[in-house]
Design a protein around this motif. Structure first.
Motif, mmCIF file in Angstrom:
data_model
loop_
_atom_site.group_PDB
_atom_site.id
_atom_site.type_symbol
_atom_site.label_atom_id
_atom_site.label_comp_id
_atom_site.label_asym_id
_atom_site.label_seq_id
_atom_site.Cartn_x
_atom_site.Cartn_y
_atom_site.Cartn_z
ATOM 1 N N PHE A 208 0.357 -5.450 15.695
ATOM 2 C CA PHE A 208 0.846 -4.077 15.701
ATOM 3 C C PHE A 208 1.558 -3.653 14.423
ATOM 4 C CE2 PHE A 208 4.131 -6.570 17.906
ATOM 5 C CZ PHE A 208 5.292 -6.197 17.236
ATOM 6 N N VAL A 209 1.571 -4.502 13.411
ATOM 7 C CA VAL A 209 2.009 -4.096 12.075
ATOM 8 C C VAL A 209 0.843 -4.324 11.124
ATOM 9 C CG1 VAL A 209 3.556 -4.518 10.148
ATOM 10 C CG2 VAL A 209 4.452 -4.584 12.475
ATOM 11 N N SER A 210 0.328 -3.247 10.549
ATOM 12 C CA SER A 210 -0.766 -3.349 9.575
ATOM 13 C C SER A 210 -0.149 -3.579 8.201
ATOM 14 C CB SER A 210 -1.598 -2.058 9.569
ATOM 15 O OG SER A 210 -2.094 -1.777 10.858
ATOM 16 N N SER A 211 -0.285 -4.783 7.680
ATOM 17 C CA SER A 211 0.351 -5.114 6.401
ATOM 18 C C SER A 211 -0.614 -4.914 5.244
ATOM 19 C CB SER A 211 0.855 -6.562 6.427
ATOM 20 O OG SER A 211 -0.211 -7.446 6.708
ATOM 21 N N CYS A 212 -0.054 -4.570 4.086
ATOM 22 C CA CYS A 212 -0.895 -4.275 2.917
ATOM 23 C C CYS A 212 -1.339 -5.532 2.190
ATOM 24 C CB CYS A 212 -0.148 -3.354 1.962
ATOM 25 S SG CYS A 212 1.239 -4.152 1.094
ATOM 26 N N GLY A 213 -0.532 -6.602 2.274
ATOM 27 C CA GLY A 213 -0.880 -7.860 1.622
ATOM 28 C C GLY A 213 -0.422 -7.983 0.189
ATOM 29 N N THR A 214 0.120 -6.918 -0.409
ATOM 30 C CA THR A 214 0.460 -6.972 -1.835
ATOM 31 C C THR A 214 1.904 -6.600 -2.151
ATOM 32 O OG1 THR A 214 -0.329 -4.691 -2.117
ATOM 33 C CG2 THR A 214 -1.917 -6.469 -2.512
ATOM 34 N N CYS A 215 2.634 -6.010 -1.226
ATOM 35 C CA CYS A 215 4.015 -5.593 -1.517
ATOM 36 C C CYS A 215 4.934 -6.813 -1.578
ATOM 37 C CB CYS A 215 4.510 -4.613 -0.458
ATOM 38 S SG CYS A 215 4.798 -5.352 1.176
ATOM 39 N N ARG A 216 6.175 -6.610 -1.953
ATOM 40 C CA ARG A 216 7.089 -7.742 -2.123
ATOM 41 C C ARG A 216 7.355 -8.467 -0.804
ATOM 42 N NH1 ARG A 216 13.314 -5.699 -2.834
ATOM 43 N NH2 ARG A 216 13.323 -4.034 -1.291
ATOM 44 N N TYR A 217 7.269 -7.746 0.322
ATOM 45 C CA TYR A 217 7.487 -8.388 1.608
ATOM 46 C C TYR A 217 6.286 -9.246 1.997
ATOM 47 C CZ TYR A 217 11.191 -4.934 1.658
ATOM 48 O OH TYR A 217 12.272 -4.178 1.308
ATOM 49 N N CYS A 218 5.105 -8.718 1.820
ATOM 50 C CA CYS A 218 3.903 -9.476 2.162
ATOM 51 C C CYS A 218 3.776 -10.738 1.314
ATOM 52 C CB CYS A 218 2.663 -8.607 1.987
ATOM 53 S SG CYS A 218 2.463 -7.320 3.257
ATOM 54 N N VAL A 219 4.011 -10.624 0.015
ATOM 55 C CA VAL A 219 3.820 -11.790 -0.843
ATOM 56 C C VAL A 219 4.905 -12.840 -0.628
ATOM 57 C CG1 VAL A 219 2.586 -10.458 -2.590
ATOM 58 C CG2 VAL A 219 5.060 -10.768 -2.815
ATOM 59 N N ARG A 220 6.007 -12.461 0.008
ATOM 60 C CA ARG A 220 7.050 -13.428 0.335
ATOM 61 C C ARG A 220 6.932 -13.941 1.769
ATOM 62 N NH1 ARG A 220 12.219 -10.182 -2.340
ATOM 63 N NH2 ARG A 220 11.558 -10.388 -4.525
ATOM 64 N N GLY A 221 5.797 -13.676 2.392
ATOM 65 C CA GLY A 221 5.570 -14.193 3.731
ATOM 66 C C GLY A 221 6.275 -13.424 4.834
ATOM 67 N N ARG A 222 6.506 -12.120 4.593
ATOM 68 C CA ARG A 222 7.156 -11.293 5.613
ATOM 69 C C ARG A 222 6.328 -10.025 5.888
ATOM 70 N NH1 ARG A 222 13.493 -10.829 4.776
ATOM 71 N NH2 ARG A 222 13.349 -10.651 7.052
ATOM 72 N N PRO A 223 5.057 -10.189 6.261
ATOM 73 C CA PRO A 223 4.213 -9.014 6.504
ATOM 74 C C PRO A 223 4.658 -8.186 7.697
ATOM 75 C CG PRO A 223 3.134 -10.997 7.303
ATOM 76 C CD PRO A 223 4.343 -11.450 6.531
ATOM 77 N N ASN A 224 5.484 -8.766 8.556
ATOM 78 C CA ASN A 224 5.969 -8.035 9.726
ATOM 79 C C ASN A 224 6.868 -6.863 9.361
ATOM 80 O OD1 ASN A 224 7.827 -10.192 8.916
ATOM 81 N ND2 ASN A 224 9.067 -9.595 10.658
ATOM 82 N N ILE A 225 7.405 -6.838 8.151
ATOM 83 C CA ILE A 225 8.236 -5.702 7.737
ATOM 84 C C ILE A 225 7.630 -4.978 6.536
ATOM 85 C CG2 ILE A 225 10.393 -6.522 8.754
ATOM 86 C CD1 ILE A 225 11.215 -7.586 6.003
ATOM 87 N N CYS A 226 6.311 -5.041 6.429
ATOM 88 C CA CYS A 226 5.608 -4.337 5.353
ATOM 89 C C CYS A 226 5.830 -2.827 5.470
ATOM 90 C CB CYS A 226 4.122 -4.650 5.433
ATOM 91 S SG CYS A 226 3.104 -3.693 4.292
ATOM 92 N N PRO A 227 6.331 -2.161 4.424
ATOM 93 C CA PRO A 227 6.581 -0.716 4.499
ATOM 94 C C PRO A 227 5.330 0.111 4.745
ATOM 95 C CG PRO A 227 7.755 -1.671 2.634
ATOM 96 C CD PRO A 227 6.825 -2.729 3.149
ATOM 97 N N SER A 228 4.182 -0.348 4.255
ATOM 98 C CA SER A 228 2.949 0.422 4.450
ATOM 99 C C SER A 228 2.624 0.562 5.926
ATOM 100 C CB SER A 228 1.789 -0.245 3.714
ATOM 101 O OG SER A 228 2.021 -0.287 2.338
ATOM 102 N N GLY A 229 2.793 -0.521 6.679
ATOM 103 C CA GLY A 229 2.533 -0.469 8.105
ATOM 104 C C GLY A 229 3.469 0.466 8.832
ATOM 105 N N PHE A 230 4.743 0.458 8.442
ATOM 106 C CA PHE A 230 5.714 1.345 9.086
ATOM 107 C C PHE A 230 5.430 2.802 8.743
ATOM 108 C CE2 PHE A 230 7.717 -2.626 9.779
ATOM 109 C CZ PHE A 230 8.657 -2.462 10.783
ATOM 110 N N ALA A 231 5.020 3.061 7.519
ATOM 111 C CA ALA A 231 4.705 4.433 7.112
ATOM 112 C C ALA A 231 3.502 4.964 7.884
ATOM 113 C CB ALA A 231 4.442 4.483 5.611
#
Length: 377
Positions: A95-118
């Protein structure tokens, strides 16, 4: 293509939902998948308290919207650029669509990817598209980038994990939210170790998965707290060593007295401020309170700051169980296969689209764990 879907047109309608019918089942048009997207046939979707919060209006959503964020299905078509899936594959949705490239995704935290929340806030897929339309041409928003209360869904490739076809899809659906959130809060956020003691406040689908995960981690003592006596009975059957009724006078004092001042790890999954206050109150000095419940977006929890410092307590948020889905869903499925995450016990019955409002009445009453929607049954 055309399909049937349950659309939420208005939040905050009164109960019983069987009468007010906040979810209207309609035939709608679904566009095919775009680049980086996949069309799935929805095999099973869980009715979750987060969906109930959307119906109640506790968590605002752009309307109209097809909600439903916990599920599993079968790939039917892959959009351009999707080369690692093929029709017939089984998947669990995320239920969180992560972008895979932001600072959260590359640090292993795709669950808080801003793209998914937006995308969630806008009611779109990760691409910014809306693929659902009413037959009069009106666009319908996507709930959590998934919209699983429907026969089919177009979903971002990054919002699903392929699974082995031997896992029953009606069990696999629960991994999309309840397992990741509950088990992840224990194993990822709290990092519970063998021999530790833990309390779980709130025994819905998420809380029971936290209980299972605590057992799998080798917890020496598991304290279960809930306002529903029947759920406490189930928790005892399933491995809780101590149970406390949350509505009893001075419940927190009784837990502290029974545990020599509280517990080092307390997981709150009920999503209410009262539950969070209780969880923090039974956390021992030097312990950690982990909140995986989602209250109203404007609800505030307060604490005595000096006591926070002098007691060295930690307060941690746990969204989607701090999970990396590609890592954790296979890991949790491994525990399930070995009987250590027996999620099949949580199923409280099956229903079709036409009975979905009645299902949310049962969920609001608090007597069920996970009802499973089979939209194509």
């Amino acid at each position: 293509m055309r399909m049937r879907a349950a659309i939420l047109f208005e939040q905050g309608r009164p109960r019983p939902y069987a009468a007010s019918r906040p979810l209207q089942v309609e035939e709608v048009a679904l566009e095919g998948p775009g680049r980086g997207e996949v069309l799935i046939e929805v095999a099973a979707a869980g009715l979750c308290h987060s969906d109930l919060s959307a119906i109640e209006g506790i968590r605002p959503r752009p309307l109209p919207v097809v909600i439903g964020h916990e599920g599993a299905g079968i790939v039917r078509e892959c959009g351009q650029g999707v080369t690692d899936l093929r029709p017939g594959d089984h998947v669990v949705t995320v239920f969180v669509s992560s972008c895979g490239t932001c600072r959260y995704c590359v640090r292993g935290r795709p669950n808080i990817c801003p793209s998914g929340f937006a995308a969630r806030a806008a009611g779109t897929l990760l691409s910014g598209a809306r693929r659902i339309r009413r037959l009069n041409g009106e666009a319908v928003n996507h709930g959590s980038g998934l919209s699983l209360f429907a026969q089919y869904a177009v979903v971002a490739r990054r919002a699903m994990v392929r699974i082995d076809p031997d896992v029953p899809l009606e069990d696999a659906a629960i991994f999309g939210c309840a397992v990741m959130t509950g088990a992840g809060a224990v194993l990822n956020t709290a990092r519970l170790e063998a021999g530790e003691a833990i309390a779980i406040v709130g025994l819905g689908g998420v809380g029971m998965n936290a209980l299972f995960a605590a057992l799998a981690a080798g917890a020496e003592r598991i304290v279960a707290v809930d306002a529903n006596a029947e759920k406490l009975g189930l928790a005892r059957q399933w491995g809780a060593t101590d149970t406390f009724l949350a509505t009893e006078p001075d419940c927190a004092g009784k837990v502290r007295a029974a545990t020599d001042g509280g517990l080092d790890t307390v997981i709150e999954t009920a999503g209410t401020i009262r539950a969070m206050e209780l969880a923090h109150a039974i956390t021992a000095r030097g312990g950690r309170t982990v909140s995986a419940g989602l209250p109203a977006s404007d609800a505030a929890f307060s604490y005595l700051h000096a006591q926070l410092v002098s007691d060295e307590k930690s307060i941690l948020g746990s969204y989607m169980g701090s999970c990396v889905p590609e890592r954790d869903i296979p890991r949790f499925l491994g525990l399930y296969r070995r009987g250590r995450l027996p999620v099949e016990r949580l199923k409280s019955g099956f229903l079709g689209l036409d009975a979905i409002n009645e299902g949310f009445d049962r969920l609001a009453e608090g007597g069920v764990l996970r009802q499973i929607l089979r939209p194509n049954a």
